[in-house]
Design a protein around this motif. Structure first.
Motif, mmCIF file in Angstrom:
data_model
loop_
_atom_site.group_PDB
_atom_site.id
_atom_site.type_symbol
_atom_site.label_atom_id
_atom_site.label_comp_id
_atom_site.label_asym_id
_atom_site.label_seq_id
_atom_site.Cartn_x
_atom_site.Cartn_y
_atom_site.Cartn_z
ATOM 1 N N ASP A 405 -1.598 54.062 0.179
ATOM 2 C CA ASP A 405 -1.170 55.397 0.889
ATOM 3 C C ASP A 405 0.313 54.938 1.136
ATOM 4 O OD1 ASP A 405 -0.523 57.564 1.812
ATOM 5 O OD2 ASP A 405 -1.954 57.486 3.376
ATOM 6 N N TYR A 406 1.094 55.326 0.480
ATOM 7 C CA TYR A 406 2.517 54.991 0.556
ATOM 8 C C TYR A 406 3.389 55.645 1.698
ATOM 9 C CZ TYR A 406 2.491 51.625 -3.539
ATOM 10 O OH TYR A 406 2.346 50.528 -4.299
ATOM 11 N N LYS A 407 2.510 56.971 1.873
ATOM 12 C CA LYS A 407 3.136 57.993 2.719
ATOM 13 C C LYS A 407 3.231 57.306 4.084
ATOM 14 C CE LYS A 407 1.432 62.282 0.796
ATOM 15 N NZ LYS A 407 0.440 63.328 0.721
ATOM 16 N N ARG A 415 14.987 53.427 -0.458
ATOM 17 C CA ARG A 415 13.908 52.549 -0.577
ATOM 18 C C ARG A 415 12.955 52.545 0.462
ATOM 19 N NH1 ARG A 415 15.117 48.433 2.690
ATOM 20 N NH2 ARG A 415 17.446 48.598 3.338
ATOM 21 N N TYR A 416 11.729 51.917 0.435
ATOM 22 C CA TYR A 416 10.716 51.574 1.365
ATOM 23 C C TYR A 416 11.204 50.297 2.305
ATOM 24 C CZ TYR A 416 7.663 54.860 -0.831
ATOM 25 O OH TYR A 416 6.922 56.219 -1.376
ATOM 26 N N ASP A 417 10.974 50.585 3.371
ATOM 27 C CA ASP A 417 10.967 49.271 4.424
ATOM 28 C C ASP A 417 10.402 48.374 3.754
ATOM 29 O OD1 ASP A 417 9.736 47.930 6.830
ATOM 30 O OD2 ASP A 417 11.651 48.591 7.456
ATOM 31 N N GLU A 418 11.075 47.176 3.460
ATOM 32 C CA GLU A 418 10.620 45.791 2.922
ATOM 33 C C GLU A 418 9.255 45.300 3.530
ATOM 34 O OE1 GLU A 418 12.202 41.482 1.310
ATOM 35 O OE2 GLU A 418 13.579 43.179 1.751
ATOM 36 N N GLU A 419 9.411 45.119 4.824
ATOM 37 C CA GLU A 419 8.367 44.448 5.688
ATOM 38 C C GLU A 419 7.163 45.459 5.724
ATOM 39 O OE1 GLU A 419 8.253 41.431 6.984
ATOM 40 O OE2 GLU A 419 10.469 41.069 5.815
ATOM 41 N N GLU A 420 7.232 46.728 5.766
ATOM 42 C CA GLU A 420 6.086 47.482 5.595
ATOM 43 C C GLU A 420 5.471 47.375 4.496
ATOM 44 O OE1 GLU A 420 6.563 51.392 7.324
ATOM 45 O OE2 GLU A 420 7.800 50.660 9.018
ATOM 46 N N GLN A 425 1.557 44.889 0.178
ATOM 47 C CA GLN A 425 1.604 44.149 -1.110
ATOM 48 C C GLN A 425 1.045 42.728 -1.055
ATOM 49 O OE1 GLN A 425 5.591 44.383 -2.212
ATOM 50 N NE2 GLN A 425 5.197 45.957 -3.364
ATOM 51 N N LEU A 426 1.212 41.964 -0.144
ATOM 52 C CA LEU A 426 0.740 40.691 -0.032
ATOM 53 C C LEU A 426 -0.807 40.676 0.681
ATOM 54 C CD1 LEU A 426 4.007 38.932 1.633
ATOM 55 C CD2 LEU A 426 3.210 39.579 -0.929
ATOM 56 N N LYS A 427 -1.600 41.242 -0.004
ATOM 57 C CA LYS A 427 -3.235 41.307 0.377
ATOM 58 C C LYS A 427 -3.836 40.619 -0.956
ATOM 59 C CE LYS A 427 -3.014 44.623 3.849
ATOM 60 N NZ LYS A 427 -3.582 46.311 4.459
ATOM 61 N N ASP A 428 -4.886 40.034 -0.745
ATOM 62 C CA ASP A 428 -5.610 39.576 -1.809
ATOM 63 C C ASP A 428 -6.262 40.480 -2.748
ATOM 64 O OD1 ASP A 428 -4.926 36.909 -1.343
ATOM 65 O OD2 ASP A 428 -7.054 36.279 -0.237
ATOM 66 N N GLU A 429 -6.611 41.575 -1.882
ATOM 67 C CA GLU A 429 -7.469 42.948 -2.759
ATOM 68 C C GLU A 429 -6.297 43.637 -3.627
ATOM 69 O OE1 GLU A 429 -6.949 44.378 1.913
ATOM 70 O OE2 GLU A 429 -7.374 42.372 0.628
ATOM 71 N N MET A 430 -4.967 43.811 -3.226
ATOM 72 C CA MET A 430 -4.144 44.397 -3.965
ATOM 73 C C MET A 430 -3.858 43.374 -4.935
ATOM 74 S SD MET A 430 -2.058 46.836 -4.286
ATOM 75 C CE MET A 430 -0.735 47.387 -5.289
ATOM 76 N N ASN A 552 1.015 56.998 -4.697
ATOM 77 C CA ASN A 552 1.544 58.223 -4.205
ATOM 78 C C ASN A 552 3.204 58.155 -3.765
ATOM 79 O OD1 ASN A 552 0.794 57.067 -1.750
ATOM 80 N ND2 ASN A 552 0.100 58.979 -0.835
ATOM 81 N N TYR A 553 3.667 56.971 -4.337
ATOM 82 C CA TYR A 553 4.967 56.691 -3.650
ATOM 83 C C TYR A 553 6.198 57.816 -4.337
ATOM 84 C CZ TYR A 553 4.980 54.403 -8.305
ATOM 85 O OH TYR A 553 4.949 54.024 -9.467
ATOM 86 N N ARG A 554 7.213 57.765 -3.727
ATOM 87 C CA ARG A 554 8.113 58.713 -4.143
ATOM 88 C C ARG A 554 8.513 58.481 -5.440
ATOM 89 N NH1 ARG A 554 11.981 61.290 0.057
ATOM 90 N NH2 ARG A 554 10.742 61.324 2.049
#
Length: 813
Positions: A405-407, A415-420, A425-430, A552-554
């Motif tokens: 959920d990119y919202k 651009r999106y906030d890099e840390e958020e 992104q830095l999850k094993d399931e992703m 659902n990213y911009r």
């Protein structure tokens, strides 16, 4: 003056000494205060008055920069160029001051001092001043890096419009954060400094040599383009652009075209493109001389000069060349933020021909190239057409649903906030989701495009644990060079390269047969370039697989424009997924299709898009754009203005961009403006006649006119440029008019624009007793407004008419 100097106080006196002898002054500071500007203003004014080039870049981080300070800076001298870095909440802390003189060595000061009185006088600050003699290479690098920051995508020009917007943002921020940062007086500025944050990772590009083609004969697509460019030359155009899909050899095309000219200037925004272009040109013409003109090299006496815009954007380097030094100028595709600097160079040089080249198929991303080439497209080929001609490899596109959920992730404007984003992104399931999609659709050699170095490193490590031969290739990679990685991928010693933006432009890896996108698509232009990495023809592949994770990213739906070759007016309403061309596959997860449909349904209304495009251009220009400027440079199709508002002035009225007097004039004369805007144009004749009437000036443009009076102007306009003559004076009845004959031209004017327009205008125009007349009464207070608005519509319609006719003729040919 010492070559190396430690300065712990009274930096102002050091500035004063350097500014006095400098011809170029570059200031990069995280914030500016009114007290500091007041201190330096007399010195900067004196330098600007004697012609010194002055560039100043400051930032909006935490809204410390005072609007009054920017206002004062902007008022010093109109020739001082000032840009504001939009930090979007990210740390922005440079403090660097660079000085150059024509006869003497340059110097630069780097330290802790921002542009405030305390920092320049009595504050506790440490700075190091170095002479160019200490290390000329580092000095040149500093100049180049300044220009890159000054022209960064996040910078905007400072003008009345952008200052007004910043002041509003400043006030709003301080109202919400009264205790965090407050309005400082000159006394309160003393010692005020913010803590530094860790240096951020960047996707810095690395240059790599590219092998030239084995032959120097033009490819079929290049032959077509060269023929159309030659037609463009023959028809009297002095500028044009070519839109060619990535992989068809735009640079070589420019080289083949350059054979018609003695001296050529090739301008680009990336170093590797310059070196690649130099190799390509010399491969075609080995007897010519070629040189690089950038921060490190100044080879400006050669037949072909390949120049970095970051260097050429400095006045001192422009003036190394005479304005007529080059017969041909080639402009490679360039970033929107650098448009003004390109224009500065193009305004200076007077070539016989200007050629813009780009791979971007969408006007939205290529608008600046369109503008500098006056909207004249000599040749255009979409990458799907190139695939159908078997000039590029087919593709199999797989849209894989991403349920992230990119919202919930903060959007920072571009651009999106890099840390958020990294937190997701830095999850094993992703990583497992990405791995499964790749395993299902991969072939033999993959490039994966990530949004950050950390994501690339994370996915590379995860894939490695699953037995995949992989590397994360970026500016910080030390275990493997870029060249080694490319060779190992080609030799199948690697399965996949994870990268950020290294392979956007200027790199050929023909054997790549799989592309993996694991980043939100923010730019159609970048997506286009990246897709092009997999479409080169190669004996080991039949097609390229494109694996694209869609959430659902911009702008998730914007990439679909790349696969749709239908004109915007012919696209079926509600169409989300384009039809795959012959030999290609477009396959989406059902959830991804539903997501794209929903994104399209809630898409920003057209009127709001037009409003956004208008204000974006207004901020860039610092004033209200003309209709023609909105057409050439605006980030929206100009025909939509007429469709939604009937006239451009009606659009301005809707946005409350007109003064009270202008509103009254518009409401009183709206019918006339609509008539000029909508009247049919099978030929250009109506607008040429109106252009003549306008040429008589504000007080006389509505005076009655006879065909004989307009004949000379009418004929000159349509014959002074070959393309106008060919488009509107080449049919059976008018070709005889290439030589002026007042009687015949007058008869044409009477028959065509005067009689026909008067007959279709419902009495607004009449043609009686050989006299053409506009039947509208204009008050004195409305006269200038109506004249200017009519002029804008006329200029726009003529530009639009000839561009459409020429493009249609090109398609037929």
């Amino acid at each position: 003056m010492k070559q190396v100097q430690l300065i712990t106080s009274h930096l102002y006196s050091e500035f004063a000494d350097r500014i006095k002898y400098s011809n170029s002054i570059y200031i990069l500071t995280s914030f500016v205060m009114k007290s500091g500007v007041t201190l330096l203003a007399p010195l900067l004014r004196e330098a600007a008055d004697r012609g010194a080039e002055i560039h100043i870049c400051t930032g909006d981080y935490l809204f410390i920069t005072q609007p009054d300070a920017l206002d004062l800076l902007e008022s010093i001298n109109p020739n001082i160029e000032i840009r504001l870095f939009k930090s979007n909440g990210k740390s922005f802390h440079p403090k660097a001051y660079l000085f150059q003189a024509k006869e003497e060595n340059g110097s630069y000061i780097i330290g802790s001092s921002n542009l405030s009185r305390s920092a320049l006088t009595t504050g506790t600050e440490w700075s190091i001043a170095l002479s160019e003699q200490v290390d000329p290479e580092v000095f040149r690098e500093a100049l180049t890096e300044f220009q890159k920051t000054f022209l960064h995508a996040n910078t905007i020009p400072l003008n009345k419009e952008t200052l007004k917007e910043y002041r509003e943002q400043y006030d709003k921020y301080h109202q919400k954060n009264p205790n965090l940062v407050r309005q400082w007086s000159a006394a309160e500025e003393e010692g005020m400094m913010l803590p530094e944050r860790p240096k951020e990772e960047t996707g810095e590009k690395i240059a790599e040599a590219v092998a030239p083609y084995q032959t120097i004969s033009p490819r079929p697509s290049q032959v077509e383009a060269l023929n159309m460019l030659q037609n463009t030359l023959d028809e009297g155009y002095d500028k044009a652009m070519v839109v060619m899909a990535t992989g068809l050899g735009k640079t070589y095309l420019a080289g083949f075209f350059a054979q018609n000219f003695k001296r050529v200037l090739f301008i680009a925004h990336r170093e590797e493109i310059l070196y690649q272009a130099k190799r390509s040109f010399l491969h075609i013409m080995p007897d010519k001389t070629a040189g690089i003109y950038n921060g490190k090299s100044k080879e400006g006496e050669t037949d072909f000069v390949f120049a970095s815009i970051y260097t050429l954007g400095m006045q001192r380097h422009l003036e190394v060349f005479e304005s007529d030094s080059f017969d041909l100028i080639v402009v490679d595709e360039f970033h929107h933020a650098a448009a003004q600097t390109y224009q500065k160079a193009l305004d200076y040089f007077k070539p016989k021909f200007l050629l813009g080249i780009t791979a971007t198929p969408d006007r939205m991303d290529g608008k600046d190239v369109y503008a500098i080439c006056a909207g004249n497209v000599a040749y255009q080929i979409h990458f799907i057409e190139a695939i159908q001609n078997q000039w590029l490899a087919p593709f199999h596109y797989y849209g894989v649903y991403d349920d992230t959920d990119y919202k919930q992730i903060t959007w920072l404007g571009n651009r999106y906030d890099e840390e958020e984003l990294l937190a997701v992104q830095l999850k094993d399931e992703m990583a497992e989701k990405v791995f499964n999609a790749w395993s299902k659709h991969k072939q033999t050699r993959t490039i994966a495009f990530c949004s950050s170095i950390r994501q690339a490193n994370f996915l590379s490590s995860y894939f490695a644990t699953r037995g995949v031969k992989t590397v994360s290739l970026n500016s910080k990679t030390v275990e493997m060079s870029r060249g080694d990685a490319i060779r190992k991928l080609a030799d199948r010693q690697l399965d996949i390269i994870f990268t950020v933006d290294l392979f956007n432009e200027g790199v050929d890896i023909p054997s790549v047969d799989t592309l993996l996108f694991v980043r939100p698509t923010e730019s159609l232009s970048v997506f286009t370039q990246q897709v092009g990495r997999g479409l080169r023809l190669h004996e080991d592949k039949n097609y390229c697989n494109i694996i694209d994770l869609i959430g659902n990213y911009r702008n998730a739906d914007i990439k679909m424009q790349l696969f749709n070759t239908q004109p915007s007016g012919e696209k079926r309403p509600g169409t989300v997924i384009p039809t795959a061309p012959a030999g290609c596959v477009i396959d989406f997860d059902l959830e991804a299709v539903n997501l794209l449909k929903e994104l399209q349904r809630i898409k920003q209304p057209r009127k709001e898009k037009l409003r956004e495009a208008y204000f974006e251009l207004k901020r860039e220009l610092g004033r209200r754009p003309t209709y023609k400027e909105m057409h050439l440079q605006g980030n929206a199709p100009s025909q939509e203005i007429r469709q939604e508002f009937k006239t451009y002035v009606g659009f301005l009225y809707w946005m409350d961009e007109l003064s009270e007097f202008e509103k009254q004039a518009f409401l009183k004369h709206e019918d006339w403006l609509i008539e000029v805007e909508k009247t049919g144009m099978n030929k250009s004749y109506k607008m040429v006649l109106l252009k003549y009437m306008l040429s008589r000036g504000v007080d006389r443009w509505l005076d009655p006119v006879t065909p004989e009076e307009a004949a000379r102007y009418f004929h000159c306009y349509l014959t002074e440029k070959n393309f106008r003559k060919i488009i509107d004076f080449s049919d059976k009845g008018t070709k005889q008019l290439w030589e002026f004959n007042e009687k015949k031209v007058s008869r044409l004017i009477a028959t065509m624009p005067m009689t026909k327009w008067s007959g279709s205008s419902n009495g607004m125009l009449t043609f009686k007793e050989n006299t053409f007349k506009v039947n509208t009464a204009i008050s004195e207070e409305s006269k200038l407004f109506l004249y200017n608005w009519t002029y804008e519509i006329t200029e726009y319609r003529l530009k639009d008419y000839f561009a459409k006719k020429e493009n249609k003729r090109l398609l037929v040919n």
